[in-house]
Design an enzyme around this catalytic site. Sequence first.
Site, PDB file in Angstrom:
ATOM      1  CB  CYS A 140      -0.786   0.059   1.236  1.00  0.00           C
ATOM      2  SG  CYS A 140      -1.913   1.560   1.289  1.00  0.00           S
TER       3      CYS A 140
ATOM      4  CB  THR B 208      -2.261   1.923  -6.310  1.00  0.00           C
ATOM      5  OG1 THR B 208      -1.892   1.935  -5.194  1.00  0.00           O
ATOM      6  CG2 THR B 208      -3.803   1.603  -6.563  1.00  0.00           C
TER       7      THR B 208
END
Lengths: 273, 273, 313, 313
Positions: C130, C193
């Site tokens: 993350c 991401t």
Amino acid sequence: MPVDVEARVIRNTRLSSDYNVIALAAPEIAGAVEPGQFVMVKPGRGTDPLLRRPFSVFEVLRREGRVEGLTLLSKRIGAVTGLLFDVVEGDVVSCLGPLGRPFNLVDPPAEAWMVAGGVGLAPFATLAESLVARGTKTTLFYGARSGAELFYLDWFESRGIRLVLSTEDGSRGERGRVTVPLERELRRAGSADLESADIKVFACGPEPMLEAVSQLAAKYGKRSEVSVERVMGCGMGGCYSCVIPVRDAGGGHHYVRSCISGPVFAGADLAWD
Amino acid sequence: MPVDVEARVIRNTRLSSDYNVIALAAPEIAGAVEPGQFVMVKPGRGTDPLLRRPFSVFEVLRREGRVEGLTLLSKRIGAVTGLLFDVVEGDVVSCLGPLGRPFNLVDPPAEAWMVAGGVGLAPFATLAESLVARGTKTTLFYGARSGAELFYLDWFESRGIRLVLSTEDGSRGERGRVTVPLERELRRAGSADLESADIKVFACGPEPMLEAVSQLAAKYGKRSEVSVERVMGCGMGGCYSCVIPVRDAGGGHHYVRSCISGPVFAGADLAWD
Amino acid sequence: MSDLSVQIGPLTLANPLMAASGCFGYGVEYAGAVDLSTLGAVVSKGLFLKPREGHPPERIVETPSGMLNAIGLQGIGVHRYIAEKLPELRERRATNVINICGSTLDEYVELARILSDADGVHALELNISCPNIKEGGITFGCSLNGTFDVVSAVRKVTHLPVIPKLTPNVTDVASFARASEEAGADAVSLVNTFLAMAIDVETRRPKLSNVVGGLSGPAIRPIAVRMVYECQRAVKIPVIGMGGIASARDVLEFLIAGATAVQIGTANFVDPFIWSKVLNGIRDYLQRHDVARVADLVGTIDTSSREKQWTSS
Amino acid sequence: MSDLSVQIGPLTLANPLMAASGCFGYGVEYAGAVDLSTLGAVVSKGLFLKPREGHPPERIVETPSGMLNAIGLQGIGVHRYIAEKLPELRERRATNVINICGSTLDEYVELARILSDADGVHALELNISCPNIKEGGITFGCSLNGTFDVVSAVRKVTHLPVIPKLTPNVTDVASFARASEEAGADAVSLVNTFLAMAIDVETRRPKLSNVVGGLSGPAIRPIAVRMVYECQRAVKIPVIGMGGIASARDVLEFLIAGATAVQIGTANFVDPFIWSKVLNGIRDYLQRHDVARVADLVGTIDTSSREKQWTSS
Ligand SMILES: Cc1cc2nc3c(=O)[nH]c(=O)nc-3n(C[C@H](O)[C@H](O)[C@H](O)COP(=O)(O)OP(=O)(O)OC[C@H]3O[C@@H](n4cnc5c(N)ncnc54)[C@H](O)[C@@H]3O)c2cc1C
Ligand SMILES: Cc1cc2nc3c(=O)[nH]c(=O)nc-3n(C[C@H](O)[C@H](O)[C@H](O)COP(=O)(O)OP(=O)(O)OC[C@H]3O[C@@H](n4cnc5c(N)ncnc54)[C@H](O)[C@@H]3O)c2cc1C
Ligand SMILES: Cc1cc2nc3c(=O)[nH]c(=O)nc-3n(C[C@H](O)[C@H](O)[C@H](O)COP(=O)(O)O)c2cc1C
Ligand SMILES: Cc1cc2nc3c(=O)[nH]c(=O)nc-3n(C[C@H](O)[C@H](O)[C@H](O)COP(=O)(O)O)c2cc1C
Ligand code: FES
Ligand code: FES
């Protein structure tokens, strides 16, 4: 140099479930275009789709003697042609052009034989008009999947263009590839019972067809020009995406950018290998 | 549960150079929506713009007694509202809804005071209709930058809604913020020479206005409900983008998702810091 | 009817479609839009041991064909998850993959222990990627040793399938897949991401309160496909692919590149009804191409050159 | 009238807009669309010592808000460039930055030597980041030592400003900026494209003949902005930013993030008349914000928190 026009859609005429003709208010481009040149277009806003797409200028629209705009003949195969299929009057389409090298016309007594496969018809309306204006006898060999996909026949006929039609399913004209009647007529022309044997062949359509047409022309001693359709990122010579191999003197090949060295090439120059 | 409708644009009415009302053929949603609920919409195709955007349902359209669709009141501020400003009849807008918690209505003898700032007018047309149907006396305090940005006044008046207008430039109604007349009337209502002092305040507009309205309501002992507009990624509770701090029992705050816990909150519950 | 089931280590999924972590709430939010039992799996929002408030708004911003998020892992913590969400998920017969996040190695281990004892948990996805929080997580994901250590520590304390989720913000993602495999992972999932940012030029301030955030959505798909392709060639364990999937075509692209299953994240925000559309599209493709099992597509990319190859004169 | 000039080491550019390598042909192709002397600089297509044919088609494929390219550095080689292109570029008073590519360190050095003697060359951009060719290039760009070695070797043989172009396909791009600075670079430019791929699911073949290609365009902008921001904080030399710039707003975003100048690549394909539009947009912004010199914007991002900050109860 090309100009970029935010062209308003004048009308969108659907010809079938895949083909449509879009009229665009881009007189600056329409007034300058030569047969065989193309425009790079982008409908809508935003960055998806991102790149413009190349389209031949199909017709130059005139109203009361003035150039009003141009049309595109579009076949729906993906993102941008899908959007173009759905545009409505009043929408705006960015249109950059004219781009690329045009066809080299022929004057009487030479004849022009245009060979179109499917949406490859697109560059031949303007070419036909220019040829007719010079009094050049012109034939259109036009092949499609079926009779329902043969468009603008009246348009060409009314301008005195001789039509030779073929369809893959035989629903109109001769059954099979357009190269079959083309070869028959080339052979006949070679046997000298035709008025003139000075024929220039112009072709646009799928590359295998262009290859076959070039080779037939060469076999029967005729000049040919073909308009190729490679994937183009810019249309201006900037990206080197649209390359096509051409023969060079040494017997090898090298890549040239079809957007600025073409899209029209002498059939004999391309390295079909 | 919400449904997703590929809604055809019935018409696009421009109210000013920034505001427009789009009528969408989404009867499934229009028939189910309650005042204060919203829809997530996306015009066009492709992935830019990517996410849907939240809009209050402005009006429920009925024709011959049947629900035909709904309208959105849109203020152009960016990509999607820009596209919505330009849609034309026949275009398609994806519309997901109804979403969120609606306003809690009030019945007579209680009165409803709606306070709208700018495009914050949007949820109050359906709310007004529901209130009027119950016979609840309803006032609309409506502030905008100028008189040219006060819309649908006839619409509200014809339904018997009392209007109290204000504009920042003083071109219509009182000059200044909408909270000035609101406070004056709250004060007056507190002094009991009004018919009823049981008033519920409903507000929608910029957050500083909502904060001020909540505080005024509290100050004068009235209930308030506000509809907040946080940036929303999904509208369904999936992304946690739309959070707003609410008070908790211990005197602190915690974030709740305004798309599913709101967009309507009791003014007293929000932690205006 | 084609066989859509796929195998992730010991776990059989009904089909290759999983809801990506953080993009499907806790699953229950979407129970009205999609029958959770029809999904390959539901991956939970990232869970810490303790509840977390996350970052202040703005937490998302749209970018061309993508979005940035810096939610900051707001969440209810593992205990409330087990008490408040799992029962409903069990009842709805969801296959539950729990995405766990720690600030320290011990926290991952403790989370794994707690969840191994919970009823209705089918696998653990280790969020070591993350980009939105300062503590832990990505510091493991950006170090081969860190990755190896977390995976093997968790491996030791759980019987559940262990799926480290890899970050794309590295030079050689395949080496992280290898480290995971060596440490005993049952599969790897990727991509999380891309670290990214956006600035409001009028105020000259970052658009996200956290300054940087993670880029997801169709924009990243071509990079994600490449990474899945690289990882699948580097390891024998299954690769779970994601990044910008928004259609059946996109799912098929990942499968052909080498993914055994896929996750859909951002596209679920745009269309919460995407699941059945994608499943139907896959079924249709399998039929058209006469493929009996979706698993037969995995890694079938054909890179042999059929172009006319020639060299310059 | 605002001052648009910016300084890249010893080189003054009339404005911060440069045409990105490989996206503007050799410059001469665009002379009809834009007065080349009005650009900050024209970066040449990547040049090797020898001519190269490049990859067979397909060489590009569009992706969501982006494109992949694997041109394979088709080019005429440095000698023909000097003979055939430079004279016209000189005549048109372009500021010419030459993008050089080698398969070995010696090739970079030789290219630098040759170009240092050529008239009309203003700077060298070292392409150590092209993802589309197997030999050289990116192997330097993905290794800190490799980067240091190439930059210092070229530094020794040229008086021209040396600008290594960094790849984004690394874990920590700022460390590459630092290595470049230590090796004597005058500036760094970034980002080159992201290694990526796309598959035609009907044929199960890669869409590019080269299998993988480089992703450019608006899709990558948020990642590129983040990387520019990181590099600018890591080094004192100027950072030249690029990646998905398509408007004045985008240019300003990079400047505020820390770029001294920017390059526009893919967007020039979409709109060859972009240059004057963007310049006008920048002028307008400077006026509205009362900024005297565009250079005053560089790195002015304000990351101080003005959000209402509070913690959970
Ligand atoms: C000089 C020139 C003139 C053209 N004139 C016309 C015209 O008048 N009318 C017309 O309909 N089309 C014309 N084309 C083809 C047209 O440009 C493509 O059909 C169009 O770019 C497809 O865009 P899309 O977004 O709809 O498809 P995409 O979504 O981009 O692509 C869909 C699929 O088609 C393939 N594809 C894309 N471009 C081509 C291409 N050029 N040839 C074959 N396959 C392709 C893609 O690889 C993909 O698999 C011309 C092309 C060139 C180069
Ligand atoms: C429940 C709800 C109901 C709404 N109802 C309406 C309505 O009826 N009519 C209407 O016009 N608008 C309404 N809005 C606001 C509307 O959603 C936004 O204006 C819209 O999302 C902007 O999209 P855009 O693509 O045009 O702007 P973008 O390009 O996305 O953004 C442009 C700029 O506006 C900012 N911005 C984006 N969203 C918001 C927002 N919600 N509030 C403030 N600034 C924002 C962005 O940060 C950016 O700086 C509502 C919002 C919510 C949450
Ligand atoms: C709003 C949001 C929240 C996310 N939260 C998490 C999370 O908690 N844990 C995690 O591992 N990944 C999280 N992700 C990453 C996604 O699971 C997924 O890896 C990424 O978004 C790429 O897939 P997509 O392009 O389909 O969205 C989040 C992504 C988004 C957009
Ligand atoms: C078709 C194409 C060709 C490119 N050729 C080169 C090149 O020769 N040398 C180089 O350093 N970068 C090359 N690039 C990378 C661009 O210069 C630029 O770094 C990248 O495209 C990101 O910027 P953009 O998003 O504005 O295009 C090329 C990019 C494209 C799209
Ligand atoms: S299309 Fe870009 S060079 Fe031909
Ligand atoms: S908008 Fe996604 S959780 Fe509220």
